[in-house]
Design a protein around this motif. Structure first.
Motif, PDB file in Angstrom:
ATOM      1  N   PRO A 280      14.419  13.449  -4.256  1.00 45.31           N
ATOM      2  CA  PRO A 280      13.781  14.303  -5.277  1.00 45.31           C
ATOM      3  C   PRO A 280      12.772  15.257  -4.659  1.00 45.31           C
ATOM      4  O   PRO A 280      12.449  15.189  -3.470  1.00 45.31           O
ATOM      5  N   ASP A 281      12.263  16.149  -5.496  1.00 44.99           N
ATOM      6  CA  ASP A 281      11.408  17.224  -4.993  1.00 44.99           C
ATOM      7  C   ASP A 281      10.153  16.710  -4.306  1.00 44.99           C
ATOM      8  O   ASP A 281       9.705  17.289  -3.306  1.00 44.99           O
ATOM      9  N   ASP A 282       9.558  15.636  -4.820  1.00 40.97           N
ATOM     10  CA  ASP A 282       8.321  15.153  -4.214  1.00 40.97           C
ATOM     11  C   ASP A 282       8.563  14.613  -2.804  1.00 40.97           C
ATOM     12  O   ASP A 282       7.696  14.713  -1.923  1.00 40.97           O
ATOM     13  N   ILE A 283       9.754  14.071  -2.542  1.00 39.99           N
ATOM     14  CA  ILE A 283      10.069  13.556  -1.210  1.00 39.99           C
ATOM     15  C   ILE A 283      10.562  14.678  -0.305  1.00 39.99           C
ATOM     16  O   ILE A 283      10.434  14.603   0.922  1.00 39.99           O
TER      17      ILE A 283
ATOM     18  N   TYR B 145       7.918  15.744   1.990  1.00 37.52           N
ATOM     19  CA  TYR B 145       7.749  14.886   3.166  1.00 37.52           C
ATOM     20  C   TYR B 145       8.822  15.178   4.212  1.00 37.52           C
ATOM     21  O   TYR B 145       8.549  15.140   5.420  1.00 37.52           O
ATOM     22  N   LEU B 146      10.045  15.442   3.751  1.00 37.21           N
ATOM     23  CA  LEU B 146      11.113  15.773   4.696  1.00 37.21           C
ATOM     24  C   LEU B 146      10.799  17.066   5.450  1.00 37.21           C
ATOM     25  O   LEU B 146      11.112  17.192   6.637  1.00 37.21           O
ATOM     26  N   ARG B 147      10.178  18.012   4.764  1.00 33.72           N
ATOM     27  CA  ARG B 147       9.781  19.247   5.437  1.00 33.72           C
ATOM     28  C   ARG B 147       8.755  18.959   6.522  1.00 33.72           C
ATOM     29  O   ARG B 147       8.767  19.581   7.598  1.00 33.72           O
TER      30      ARG B 147
ATOM     31  N   HIS C  89       0.834  -1.193   0.000  1.00 33.29           N
ATOM     32  CA  HIS C  89       0.000   0.000   0.000  1.00 33.29           C
ATOM     33  C   HIS C  89       0.880   1.258   0.000  1.00 33.29           C
ATOM     34  O   HIS C  89       1.993   1.262   0.507  1.00 33.29           O
ATOM     35  N   GLY C  90       0.337   2.319  -0.561  1.00 29.92           N
ATOM     36  CA  GLY C  90       1.063   3.576  -0.578  1.00 29.92           C
ATOM     37  C   GLY C  90       2.141   3.589  -1.657  1.00 29.92           C
ATOM     38  O   GLY C  90       2.187   2.738  -2.554  1.00 29.92           O
ATOM     39  N   ASN C  91       3.033   4.575  -1.574  1.00 27.84           N
ATOM     40  CA  ASN C  91       4.072   4.756  -2.595  1.00 27.84           C
ATOM     41  C   ASN C  91       5.459   4.392  -2.081  1.00 27.84           C
ATOM     42  O   ASN C  91       6.458   4.835  -2.633  1.00 27.84           O
ATOM     43  N   LEU C  92       5.529   3.587  -0.992  1.00 28.36           N
ATOM     44  CA  LEU C  92       6.830   3.260  -0.412  1.00 28.36           C
ATOM     45  C   LEU C  92       7.664   2.436  -1.381  1.00 28.36           C
ATOM     46  O   LEU C  92       8.851   2.712  -1.586  1.00 28.36           O
ATOM     47  N   ARG C  93       7.080   1.412  -1.975  1.00 27.19           N
ATOM     48  CA  ARG C  93       7.840   0.593  -2.932  1.00 27.19           C
ATOM     49  C   ARG C  93       8.254   1.413  -4.143  1.00 27.19           C
ATOM     50  O   ARG C  93       9.380   1.307  -4.636  1.00 27.19           O
ATOM     51  N   ARG C  94       7.340   2.220  -4.626  1.00 25.39           N
ATOM     52  CA  ARG C  94       7.607   2.983  -5.842  1.00 25.39           C
ATOM     53  C   ARG C  94       8.679   4.041  -5.616  1.00 25.39           C
ATOM     54  O   ARG C  94       9.428   4.398  -6.525  1.00 25.39           O
ATOM     55  N   GLY C  95       8.786   4.552  -4.391  1.00 23.78           N
ATOM     56  CA  GLY C  95       9.730   5.625  -4.112  1.00 23.78           C
ATOM     57  C   GLY C  95      11.171   5.187  -3.978  1.00 23.78           C
ATOM     58  O   GLY C  95      12.074   6.030  -3.941  1.00 23.78           O
TER      59      GLY C  95
ATOM     60  N   ALA D  14      19.251  20.008   7.071  1.00 23.13           N
ATOM     61  CA  ALA D  14      20.250  19.774   6.028  1.00 23.13           C
ATOM     62  C   ALA D  14      19.709  18.820   4.957  1.00 23.13           C
ATOM     63  O   ALA D  14      19.955  19.007   3.761  1.00 23.13           O
ATOM     64  N   LEU D  15      18.971  17.796   5.376  1.00 22.52           N
ATOM     65  CA  LEU D  15      18.390  16.872   4.407  1.00 22.52           C
ATOM     66  C   LEU D  15      17.388  17.591   3.506  1.00 22.52           C
ATOM     67  O   LEU D  15      17.298  17.307   2.304  1.00 22.52           O
ATOM     68  N   HIS D  16      16.639  18.501   4.088  1.00 19.59           N
ATOM     69  CA  HIS D  16      15.612  19.196   3.316  1.00 19.59           C
ATOM     70  C   HIS D  16      16.211  20.172   2.312  1.00 19.59           C
ATOM     71  O   HIS D  16      15.696  20.325   1.190  1.00 19.59           O
ATOM     72  N   HIS D  17      17.316  20.822   2.674  1.00 23.63           N
ATOM     73  CA  HIS D  17      17.859  21.881   1.820  1.00 23.63           C
ATOM     74  C   HIS D  17      19.070  21.459   0.995  1.00 23.63           C
ATOM     75  O   HIS D  17      19.318  22.037  -0.068  1.00 23.63           O
TER      76      HIS D  17
END
Length: 355
Positions: free
Chosen positions: A248-251, A254-256, A162-168, A238-241
């Protein structure tokens, strides 16, 4: 309260950088090795008895998650480091369980140090585990001091699909692990809030010397957790910036969100720290008030009996001739006078709410 475990940093004194020496408490007797290979279509799980068997397993899907519990053998960790192409300094940091939460960027991977906390059952003592994450382009290596259920929900999500964990891929897996560690702090903060409520009830009900010790333990716990969360906020920032090559941008969105969670936890700990100071003030005020009540009661009793002492002292003076001294009823007159004065003083104290 138990003493702090010895870190034995002196073992590395004089050794060159990158020397593999385990520093810290050994919390897992026999290391455990696990593998999860996955992609959008399937998940393959496996385990190994040693590091050589772990790195010898061929990859069966696009993304690999290798997890190690209790990596305290330098030879075993060296094999894993060679297989994943890790720098000796990274291996050195993994073996040092006294690391600060941090992030180190290398050309092909990120090395992230996280801390997981929990309260020891029935106490206000923090237990700490270090989690090391190596985030590559298509793999994640996680090293934990001992087995825990921190990442079990992630495994369940991988199995269910379920979700996008595998796809990510590796980026989404690394984010999910960061999110799981940060969310685990909420449970500790809630437990600390319950402990503060219990201490407050004890203070207002029947404060004891053990209550004061509990307040000090609570304050040390909140201060220690707060102090260790500031580096985590820096890691997430640091991970976010600065980690766009790996996330990638879509993740990044989530980090934010994880960063916002960390800020919220820090704000909660600020409130708990202020509450700890307030609990100490309330305890001291409550104890002082109880002492004042006891002193006032003793003062009232002593004051009531002072006239009786005075009368007894007068009649006990060594004179041959005194009023009522030779009278058969003199004793009863003296006792009646003492009682009457005591009753009058007691009524006066009662009207003025001293008793």
């Amino acid at each position: 309260m138990s003493s702090r475990p010895r870190k034995l940093r002196s073992r590395k004194a004089g050794l060159p950088p990158g020397s593999l020496v385990h520093i810290g408490e050994i919390k897992t007797g026999a290391p455990a090795y696990g593998l999860i290979d996955f992609d959008e279509s399937a998940v393959v799980e496996d385990s190994a008895d040693n590091a050589a068997a772990l790195v010898g397993r061929p990859r069966q899907r696009a993304t690999r998650w290798a997890n190690v519990y209790g990596a305290h053998d330098p030879a075993e960790l060296s094999l894993i480091g060679q297989a994943f192409g890790l720098h000796p300094l990274v291996l050195e940091d993994i073996l040092n369980n006294a690391q600060r939460q941090k992030i180190d960027a290398y050309e092909d991977y990120l090395y992230v140090v996280l801390h997981r906390y929990e309260l020891a059952p029935g106490t206000l003592r923090l237990e700490h585990d270090q989690i090391s994450l190596v985030v590559g382009r298509d793999y994640v290596l996680s090293v934990q001091e001992r087995p825990s259920n921190t990442f079990e929900p992630i495994r369940q999500r991988l199995r269910s699909g379920h979700g996008n964990l595998r796809r990510g891929g590796a980026a989404m897996l690394a984010y999910s692990m960061l999110d799981a560690v940060v969310d685990s702090y909420f449970g500790v903060v809630e437990q600390l809030g319950d402990a503060a409520e219990t201490l407050e009830n004890e203070i207002l009900g029947n404060p004891r010397p053990e209550t004061l010790e509990g307040i000090h333990q609570f304050k040390r716990c909140v201060t220690g957790l707060r102090r260790n969360l500031y580096p985590l906020r820096e890691v997430l920032n640091a991970l976010h910036h600065d980690a766009g090559d790996f996330f990638p941008d879509d993740i990044q969105l989530y980090l934010r969100d994880v960063y916002d969670h960390a800020v919220h936890i820090l704000e909660s700990l600020e409130d708990l720290r202020d509450l700890a100071t307030g609990l100490l003030d309330v305890y001291l005020s409550t104890v002082s008030h109880r002492v004042n009540l006891e002193v006032r009661t003793l003062t009232v009793v002593a004051t009531i009996f002072m006239p009786a002492t005075l009368i007894a002292g007068i009649f006990g003076m060594n004179f041959h001739s005194m009023p009522l001294l030779a009278d058969d009823s003199g004793f009863f007159y003296a006792m009646a006078l003492m009682g009457a004065i005591a009753v009058v003083m007691l009524l006066l104290f009662w009207r003025r709410r001293y008793v």
